[in-house]
Write a protein that holds these residues in place. Structure first.
Motif, PDB file in Angstrom:
ATOM      1  N   SER A 101      -7.726-120.720  61.716  1.00 18.10           N
ATOM      2  CA  SER A 101      -6.596-120.669  60.800  1.00 18.10           C
ATOM      3  C   SER A 101      -6.840-119.671  59.671  1.00 18.10           C
ATOM      4  CB  SER A 101      -6.326-122.058  60.210  1.00 18.10           C
ATOM      5  OG  SER A 101      -5.301-121.995  59.253  1.00 18.10           O
ATOM      6  N   GLU A 102      -6.052-118.629  59.624  1.00 16.79           N
ATOM      7  CA  GLU A 102      -6.201-117.623  58.574  1.00 16.79           C
ATOM      8  C   GLU A 102      -5.900-118.192  57.195  1.00 16.79           C
ATOM      9  OE1 GLU A 102      -3.878-114.235  59.481  1.00 16.79           O
ATOM     10  OE2 GLU A 102      -4.976-113.734  61.323  1.00 16.79           O
ATOM     11  N   SER A 103      -4.993-119.176  57.125  1.00 14.70           N
ATOM     12  CA  SER A 103      -4.628-119.745  55.835  1.00 14.70           C
ATOM     13  C   SER A 103      -5.790-120.499  55.196  1.00 14.70           C
ATOM     14  CB  SER A 103      -3.431-120.690  55.985  1.00 14.70           C
ATOM     15  OG  SER A 103      -3.754-121.777  56.833  1.00 14.70           O
ATOM     16  N   ASP A 104      -6.732-120.978  56.017  1.00 16.26           N
ATOM     17  CA  ASP A 104      -7.883-121.712  55.505  1.00 16.26           C
ATOM     18  C   ASP A 104      -9.085-120.807  55.211  1.00 16.26           C
ATOM     19  OD1 ASP A 104      -6.658-124.156  55.571  1.00 16.26           O
ATOM     20  OD2 ASP A 104      -7.314-124.637  57.601  1.00 16.26           O
ATOM     21  N   GLU A 105      -8.976-119.537  55.542  1.00 20.11           N
ATOM     22  CA  GLU A 105     -10.120-118.639  55.401  1.00 20.11           C
ATOM     23  C   GLU A 105     -10.656-118.570  53.975  1.00 20.11           C
ATOM     24  OE1 GLU A 105     -13.111-116.010  56.673  1.00 20.11           O
ATOM     25  OE2 GLU A 105     -11.839-117.470  57.682  1.00 20.11           O
ATOM     26  N   PRO A 106      -9.803-118.428  52.939  1.00 20.86           N
ATOM     27  CA  PRO A 106     -10.343-118.357  51.567  1.00 20.86           C
ATOM     28  C   PRO A 106     -11.155-119.595  51.193  1.00 20.86           C
ATOM     29  CG  PRO A 106      -8.067-117.623  51.605  1.00 20.86           C
ATOM     30  CD  PRO A 106      -8.339-118.207  52.951  1.00 20.86           C
ATOM     31  N   LEU A 107     -10.665-120.774  51.568  1.00 23.40           N
ATOM     32  CA  LEU A 107     -11.399-122.002  51.251  1.00 23.40           C
ATOM     33  C   LEU A 107     -12.697-122.068  52.036  1.00 23.40           C
ATOM     34  CD1 LEU A 107     -11.594-124.690  49.797  1.00 23.40           C
ATOM     35  CD2 LEU A 107     -10.178-125.716  51.593  1.00 23.40           C
ATOM     36  N   ARG A 108     -12.669-121.661  53.277  1.00 24.94           N
ATOM     37  CA  ARG A 108     -13.890-121.662  54.088  1.00 24.94           C
ATOM     38  C   ARG A 108     -14.963-120.786  53.460  1.00 24.94           C
ATOM     39  NH1 ARG A 108     -16.881-118.940  57.369  1.00 24.94           N
ATOM     40  NH2 ARG A 108     -15.640-117.052  57.100  1.00 24.94           N
ATOM     41  N   VAL A 109     -14.578-119.608  53.013  1.00 22.94           N
ATOM     42  CA  VAL A 109     -15.525-118.675  52.394  1.00 22.94           C
ATOM     43  C   VAL A 109     -16.096-119.267  51.104  1.00 22.94           C
ATOM     44  CG1 VAL A 109     -15.768-116.421  51.296  1.00 22.94           C
ATOM     45  CG2 VAL A 109     -14.469-116.635  53.438  1.00 22.94           C
ATOM     46  N   LYS A 110     -15.230-119.871  50.285  1.00 24.81           N
ATOM     47  CA  LYS A 110     -15.690-120.467  49.031  1.00 24.81           C
ATOM     48  C   LYS A 110     -16.696-121.581  49.280  1.00 24.81           C
ATOM     49  CE  LYS A 110     -11.551-119.508  46.264  1.00 24.81           C
ATOM     50  NZ  LYS A 110     -10.381-120.105  45.561  1.00 24.81           N
ATOM     51  N   LEU A 111     -16.392-122.440  50.242  1.00 30.45           N
ATOM     52  CA  LEU A 111     -17.284-123.558  50.538  1.00 30.45           C
ATOM     53  C   LEU A 111     -18.608-123.077  51.116  1.00 30.45           C
ATOM     54  CD1 LEU A 111     -14.770-126.178  51.992  1.00 30.45           C
ATOM     55  CD2 LEU A 111     -15.943-126.263  49.783  1.00 30.45           C
ATOM     56  N   ALA A 112     -18.547-122.086  51.976  1.00 32.90           N
ATOM     57  CA  ALA A 112     -19.776-121.537  52.553  1.00 32.90           C
ATOM     58  C   ALA A 112     -20.676-120.964  51.455  1.00 32.90           C
ATOM     59  CB  ALA A 112     -19.436-120.462  53.585  1.00 32.90           C
ATOM     60  N   THR A 113     -20.067-120.297  50.485  1.00 33.32           N
ATOM     61  CA  THR A 113     -20.826-119.717  49.362  1.00 33.32           C
ATOM     62  C   THR A 113     -21.447-120.811  48.511  1.00 33.32           C
ATOM     63  OG1 THR A 113     -19.334-117.810  49.291  1.00 33.32           O
ATOM     64  CG2 THR A 113     -20.679-118.229  47.333  1.00 33.32           C
ATOM     65  N   ILE A 114     -20.694-121.865  48.249  1.00 33.81           N
ATOM     66  CA  ILE A 114     -21.194-122.987  47.446  1.00 33.81           C
ATOM     67  C   ILE A 114     -22.371-123.663  48.146  1.00 33.81           C
ATOM     68  CG2 ILE A 114     -20.619-125.321  46.653  1.00 33.81           C
ATOM     69  CD1 ILE A 114     -17.774-124.245  46.088  1.00 33.81           C
ATOM     70  N   ILE A 115     -22.279-123.838  49.441  1.00 29.87           N
ATOM     71  CA  ILE A 115     -23.365-124.480  50.195  1.00 29.87           C
ATOM     72  C   ILE A 115     -24.641-123.651  50.098  1.00 29.87           C
ATOM     73  CG2 ILE A 115     -24.147-125.160  52.503  1.00 29.87           C
ATOM     74  CD1 ILE A 115     -21.165-125.776  53.129  1.00 29.87           C
ATOM     75  N   LYS A 116     -24.524-122.343  50.165  1.00 29.40           N
ATOM     76  CA  LYS A 116     -25.699-121.466  50.061  1.00 29.40           C
ATOM     77  C   LYS A 116     -26.375-121.607  48.699  1.00 29.40           C
ATOM     78  CE  LYS A 116     -24.128-117.985  53.390  1.00 29.40           C
ATOM     79  NZ  LYS A 116     -23.677-116.592  53.576  1.00 29.40           N
ATOM     80  N   ARG A 117     -25.558-121.885  47.670  1.00 30.29           N
ATOM     81  CA  ARG A 117     -26.122-122.049  46.321  1.00 30.29           C
ATOM     82  C   ARG A 117     -26.775-123.411  46.142  1.00 30.29           C
ATOM     83  NH1 ARG A 117     -21.346-120.612  42.277  1.00 30.29           N
ATOM     84  NH2 ARG A 117     -22.916-121.391  40.809  1.00 30.29           N
ATOM     85  N   LYS A 118     -26.452-124.347  47.021  1.00 25.66           N
ATOM     86  CA  LYS A 118     -27.025-125.696  47.002  1.00 25.66           C
ATOM     87  C   LYS A 118     -26.802-126.399  45.659  1.00 25.66           C
ATOM     88  CE  LYS A 118     -30.487-124.794  50.545  1.00 25.66           C
ATOM     89  NZ  LYS A 118     -31.907-124.900  50.952  1.00 25.66           N
ATOM     90  N   ASP A 119     -25.627-126.195  45.109  1.00 18.93           N
ATOM     91  CA  ASP A 119     -25.289-126.821  43.825  1.00 18.93           C
ATOM     92  C   ASP A 119     -24.036-127.687  44.012  1.00 18.93           C
ATOM     93  OD1 ASP A 119     -24.716-127.604  41.282  1.00 18.93           O
ATOM     94  OD2 ASP A 119     -24.477-125.597  40.452  1.00 18.93           O
ATOM     95  N   PRO A 120     -24.200-129.016  44.055  1.00 15.73           N
ATOM     96  CA  PRO A 120     -23.045-129.903  44.282  1.00 15.73           C
ATOM     97  C   PRO A 120     -22.167-130.103  43.046  1.00 15.73           C
ATOM     98  CG  PRO A 120     -25.024-131.204  44.026  1.00 15.73           C
ATOM     99  CD  PRO A 120     -25.463-129.766  43.995  1.00 15.73           C
ATOM    100  N   TYR A 121     -22.505-129.428  41.946  1.00 15.56           N
ATOM    101  CA  TYR A 121     -21.764-129.645  40.700  1.00 15.56           C
ATOM    102  C   TYR A 121     -21.042-128.392  40.215  1.00 15.56           C
ATOM    103  CZ  TYR A 121     -24.709-133.744  40.869  1.00 15.56           C
ATOM    104  OH  TYR A 121     -25.324-134.892  41.299  1.00 15.56           O
ATOM    105  N   VAL A 122     -20.722-127.520  41.137  1.00 16.31           N
ATOM    106  CA  VAL A 122     -19.973-126.316  40.784  1.00 16.31           C
ATOM    107  C   VAL A 122     -18.538-126.700  40.430  1.00 16.31           C
ATOM    108  CG1 VAL A 122     -21.405-124.824  42.215  1.00 16.31           C
ATOM    109  CG2 VAL A 122     -19.345-125.882  43.180  1.00 16.31           C
ATOM    110  N   PRO A 123     -17.833-125.861  39.659  1.00  8.48           N
ATOM    111  CA  PRO A 123     -16.469-126.201  39.204  1.00  8.48           C
ATOM    112  C   PRO A 123     -15.501-126.569  40.322  1.00  8.48           C
ATOM    113  CG  PRO A 123     -17.308-124.335  37.960  1.00  8.48           C
ATOM    114  CD  PRO A 123     -18.329-124.619  39.026  1.00  8.48           C
ATOM    115  N   SER A 129     -12.237-133.442  42.946  1.00  7.72           N
ATOM    116  CA  SER A 129     -13.182-134.549  43.001  1.00  7.72           C
ATOM    117  C   SER A 129     -12.719-135.685  43.911  1.00  7.72           C
ATOM    118  CB  SER A 129     -13.398-135.108  41.587  1.00  7.72           C
ATOM    119  OG  SER A 129     -12.181-135.700  41.116  1.00  7.72           O
ATOM    120  N   TYR A 130     -13.627-136.617  44.161  1.00 12.06           N
ATOM    121  CA  TYR A 130     -13.307-137.799  44.957  1.00 12.06           C
ATOM    122  C   TYR A 130     -12.273-138.657  44.238  1.00 12.06           C
ATOM    123  CZ  TYR A 130     -14.089-141.697  48.153  1.00 12.06           C
ATOM    124  OH  TYR A 130     -13.920-142.692  49.088  1.00 12.06           O
ATOM    125  N   ASN A 131     -12.392-138.749  42.914  1.00 16.64           N
ATOM    126  CA  ASN A 131     -11.420-139.527  42.139  1.00 16.64           C
ATOM    127  C   ASN A 131     -10.020-138.929  42.251  1.00 16.64           C
ATOM    128  OD1 ASN A 131     -13.249-141.443  41.258  1.00 16.64           O
ATOM    129  ND2 ASN A 131     -13.723-140.358  39.362  1.00 16.64           N
TER     130      ASN A 131
END
Length: 205
Positions: A101-123, A129-131
């Motif tokens: 899905s091309e529409s999901d590509e920006p979110l996929r890229v953002k999440l992949a970048t966040i995972i590489k940083r290994k920081d679960p508390y990014v903005p 949030s879960y709440n």
């Protein structure tokens, strides 16, 4: 597992089954040791996403709310893994969630970048949030209840949420003191599932 011949029942009852399945998975969303699928890799929230997809297919309204909840579930699937230090699993789930899905590509890229940083508390993870997911699910459930005002299950659930602290015995009395002539087997089974959900105070978070 709840209903035989699910495809043959009316749409509004089918949606109720999907909603009950969704809610119990959201309630267990942060418990990675809990499994609803045969595939042990599938977390409760990833399983919830499959039922949210089924609900979306049954509706043509609420497009903005649908989109918001889908995005929140997707982000929280990854966030829960990261909060528990499972970064490899977080990366694997991103590959499962975002395919062509091309529409999901920006979110996929953002999440992949966040995972590489290994920081679960990014903005991004804090903003979605879960709440916030719980709040959006509540909004959706309220709309669902308004469209199904005669449904005893949802009425009982509403009162339970509003008067938090009702014990299991009181809840059972409340949901079972309904004219049995007006009940269907489907509603009886759904009351049981929803009682389990409510007793865990999922929507009271």
């Amino acid at each position: 597992a709840l209903i035989n011949g699910l495809s043959k029942i009316p749409t509004h009852q089918k949606k109720m089954v999907y909603l009950c399945q969704l809610l119990i998975r959201i309630a267990k969303g942060k418990k990675l040791e809990c499994h609803f699928e045969n595939d042990q890799r599938i977390s409760p929230l990833e399983s919830a996403l499959s039922f949210w997809t089924l609900l979306e297919r049954e509706e043509i309204k609420l497009e903005k709310l649908h989109e918001d909840i889908r995005r929140l579930i997707q982000i929280q699937i990854v966030a829960v893994y990261m909060e528990n230090g499972y970064f490899k699993e977080a990366a694997e789930v991103v590959e499962r969630l975002f395919t062509d899905s091309e529409s999901d590509e920006p979110l996929r890229v953002k999440l992949a970048t966040i995972i590489k940083r290994k920081d679960p508390y990014v903005p991004l993870l804090q903003s979605f949030s879960y709440n916030l997911l719980i709040s959006k699910i509540k909004s959706y459930t309220e709309i669902f209840m308004k469209e199904n005002e005669t449904n005893y299950l949802m009425q009982a659930a509403t009162k339970q949420i509003e008067s938090k602290g009702l014990g299991s015995t009181a809840l059972q009395n409340k949901t079972l003191n309904v004219d049995k002539n007006q009940e269907s087997n489907l509603e009886t089974k759904q009351r049981f599932v929803f009682s389990v959900i409510l007793l865990r105070d999922m929507l009271g978070q």
